[in-house]
Motif scaffolding. Structure first.
Motif, PDB file in Angstrom:
ATOM      1  N   LEU A 226      38.173 -31.611  -9.987  1.00 41.06           N
ATOM      2  CA  LEU A 226      38.415 -32.974 -10.809  1.00 41.06           C
ATOM      3  C   LEU A 226      38.793 -32.290 -12.347  1.00 41.06           C
ATOM      4  N   PHE A 227      37.947 -31.356 -12.623  1.00 44.06           N
ATOM      5  CA  PHE A 227      38.182 -30.666 -14.151  1.00 44.06           C
ATOM      6  C   PHE A 227      39.203 -30.034 -14.076  1.00 44.06           C
ATOM      7  N   LEU A 228      39.801 -29.013 -13.054  1.00 48.01           N
ATOM      8  CA  LEU A 228      40.719 -28.189 -13.294  1.00 48.01           C
ATOM      9  C   LEU A 228      42.040 -29.082 -13.130  1.00 48.01           C
ATOM     10  N   ASN A 229      42.072 -30.061 -12.313  1.00 53.04           N
ATOM     11  CA  ASN A 229      43.355 -30.994 -12.207  1.00 53.04           C
ATOM     12  C   ASN A 229      43.467 -31.797 -13.424  1.00 53.04           C
ATOM     13  N   LEU A 230      42.407 -32.160 -14.114  1.00 53.46           N
ATOM     14  CA  LEU A 230      42.324 -33.150 -15.209  1.00 53.46           C
ATOM     15  C   LEU A 230      43.182 -32.308 -16.677  1.00 53.46           C
ATOM     16  N   ARG A 231      42.631 -31.038 -16.387  1.00 55.72           N
ATOM     17  CA  ARG A 231      42.837 -29.945 -17.581  1.00 55.72           C
ATOM     18  C   ARG A 231      44.572 -29.562 -17.766  1.00 55.72           C
ATOM     19  N   LYS A 232      45.208 -29.853 -16.753  1.00 56.29           N
ATOM     20  CA  LYS A 232      46.611 -29.268 -16.547  1.00 56.29           C
ATOM     21  C   LYS A 232      47.424 -30.610 -16.704  1.00 56.29           C
ATOM     22  N   LEU A 233      46.856 -31.928 -16.723  1.00 54.87           N
ATOM     23  CA  LEU A 233      47.776 -32.873 -16.944  1.00 54.87           C
ATOM     24  C   LEU A 233      47.480 -33.792 -18.165  1.00 54.87           C
ATOM     25  N   PRO A 234      48.473 -34.642 -18.593  1.00 53.08           N
ATOM     26  CA  PRO A 234      48.065 -35.378 -19.786  1.00 53.08           C
ATOM     27  C   PRO A 234      46.902 -36.392 -19.441  1.00 53.08           C
ATOM     28  N   ILE A 235      45.898 -36.484 -20.106  1.00 53.69           N
ATOM     29  CA  ILE A 235      44.722 -37.101 -19.928  1.00 53.69           C
ATOM     30  C   ILE A 235      44.921 -38.677 -19.547  1.00 53.69           C
ATOM     31  N   LYS A 236      46.003 -39.242 -20.197  1.00 54.72           N
ATOM     32  CA  LYS A 236      46.130 -40.500 -19.934  1.00 54.72           C
ATOM     33  C   LYS A 236      46.426 -40.755 -18.454  1.00 54.72           C
ATOM     34  N   ASP A 237      47.611 -39.961 -17.916  1.00 54.79           N
ATOM     35  CA  ASP A 237      48.141 -40.149 -16.768  1.00 54.79           C
ATOM     36  C   ASP A 237      47.059 -39.422 -15.740  1.00 54.79           C
ATOM     37  N   GLY A 238      46.414 -38.506 -15.901  1.00 51.87           N
ATOM     38  CA  GLY A 238      45.449 -38.180 -14.981  1.00 51.87           C
ATOM     39  C   GLY A 238      44.186 -39.153 -15.058  1.00 51.87           C
ATOM     40  N   LEU A 239      43.606 -39.845 -15.767  1.00 51.50           N
ATOM     41  CA  LEU A 239      42.732 -41.040 -15.811  1.00 51.50           C
ATOM     42  C   LEU A 239      43.163 -42.054 -15.014  1.00 51.50           C
ATOM     43  N   ILE A 240      44.434 -42.596 -15.224  1.00 50.72           N
ATOM     44  CA  ILE A 240      45.045 -43.721 -14.688  1.00 50.72           C
ATOM     45  C   ILE A 240      45.010 -43.602 -13.242  1.00 50.72           C
ATOM     46  N   ILE A 241      45.552 -42.198 -12.684  1.00 41.13           N
ATOM     47  CA  ILE A 241      45.760 -41.966 -11.293  1.00 41.13           C
ATOM     48  C   ILE A 241      44.337 -41.903 -10.547  1.00 41.13           C
ATOM     49  N   PHE A 242      43.354 -41.079 -11.312  1.00 37.41           N
ATOM     50  CA  PHE A 242      42.112 -41.068 -10.739  1.00 37.41           C
ATOM     51  C   PHE A 242      41.482 -42.355 -10.423  1.00 37.41           C
ATOM     52  N   LEU A 243      41.176 -43.216 -11.585  1.00 36.22           N
ATOM     53  CA  LEU A 243      40.592 -44.276 -11.554  1.00 36.22           C
ATOM     54  C   LEU A 243      41.320 -45.426 -10.614  1.00 36.22           C
ATOM     55  N   SER A 244      42.675 -45.458 -10.565  1.00 41.12           N
ATOM     56  CA  SER A 244      43.232 -46.483  -9.473  1.00 41.12           C
ATOM     57  C   SER A 244      43.349 -45.803  -8.072  1.00 41.12           C
ATOM     58  N   ALA A 245      43.089 -44.628  -8.094  1.00 44.82           N
ATOM     59  CA  ALA A 245      43.243 -44.180  -6.490  1.00 44.82           C
ATOM     60  C   ALA A 245      41.844 -44.411  -6.056  1.00 44.82           C
ATOM     61  N   SER A 246      40.859 -43.938  -6.887  1.00 42.05           N
ATOM     62  CA  SER A 246      39.506 -44.575  -6.725  1.00 42.05           C
ATOM     63  C   SER A 246      39.039 -46.040  -6.313  1.00 42.05           C
ATOM     64  N   TYR A 247      39.561 -46.826  -6.770  1.00 44.28           N
ATOM     65  CA  TYR A 247      39.570 -48.066  -6.654  1.00 44.28           C
ATOM     66  C   TYR A 247      40.075 -48.598  -5.442  1.00 44.28           C
ATOM     67  N   ILE A 248      41.362 -48.304  -5.077  1.00 43.81           N
ATOM     68  CA  ILE A 248      42.114 -48.470  -3.849  1.00 43.81           C
ATOM     69  C   ILE A 248      41.566 -47.880  -2.860  1.00 43.81           C
ATOM     70  N   ALA A 249      41.106 -46.762  -2.821  1.00 47.78           N
ATOM     71  CA  ALA A 249      40.525 -46.097  -1.639  1.00 47.78           C
ATOM     72  C   ALA A 249      39.234 -46.763  -1.286  1.00 47.78           C
ATOM     73  N   VAL A 250      38.402 -47.028  -2.411  1.00 53.08           N
ATOM     74  CA  VAL A 250      37.088 -47.895  -2.049  1.00 53.08           C
ATOM     75  C   VAL A 250      37.420 -49.261  -1.377  1.00 53.08           C
ATOM     76  N   ILE A 251      38.143 -49.985  -1.892  1.00 49.73           N
ATOM     77  CA  ILE A 251      38.496 -51.209  -1.121  1.00 49.73           C
ATOM     78  C   ILE A 251      39.066 -51.140   0.231  1.00 49.73           C
ATOM     79  N   LEU A 252      39.948 -50.175   0.433  1.00 51.25           N
ATOM     80  CA  LEU A 252      40.511 -50.120   1.857  1.00 51.25           C
ATOM     81  C   LEU A 252      39.759 -49.252   2.726  1.00 51.25           C
TER      82      LEU A 252
END
Length: 92
Positions: A15-41
């Motif tokens: 997670l740290f290595l992937n977030l370091r190479k992305l814009p922080i806003k894009d990375g957090l939006i993708i990570f948090l929305s993917a977590s939310y959807i994955a937990v529900i499904l």
């Protein structure tokens, strides 16, 4: 199977290595929305009997794998986003 903290530390390192190479806003939006959807499904799939996790952490409280749904799968989404961020569409 017993909880192994090695898997958790590998997940946070990825997670740290992937977030370091992305814009922080894009990375957090993708990570948090993917977590939310994955937990529900994942919860729906486990309750319907379509999926069974052999290794579950906090087995008494959750039927699904929190480590997979909240860490590994969103990290995979971040890696996929990072590798396809500047790619062009396939031309026939």
């Amino acid at each position: 199977m017993v909880f192994n903290p090695k898997y958790l530390s590998i997940g946070f390192l990825l997670l740290f290595l992937n977030l370091r190479k992305l814009p922080i806003k894009d990375g957090l939006i993708i990570f948090l929305s993917a977590s939310y959807i994955a937990v529900i499904l994942g919860t729906i799939a486990v309750e319907e009997g379509m999926l069974d996790y052999p290794v579950r952490h906090l087995r008494d409280h959750f039927d699904s794998s929190l480590l997979f749904e909240m860490l590994y799968l969103p990290v995979f989404y971040l890696y996929f986003y990072r590798t396809t961020l500047y790619s062009r569409t396939f031309k026939l």
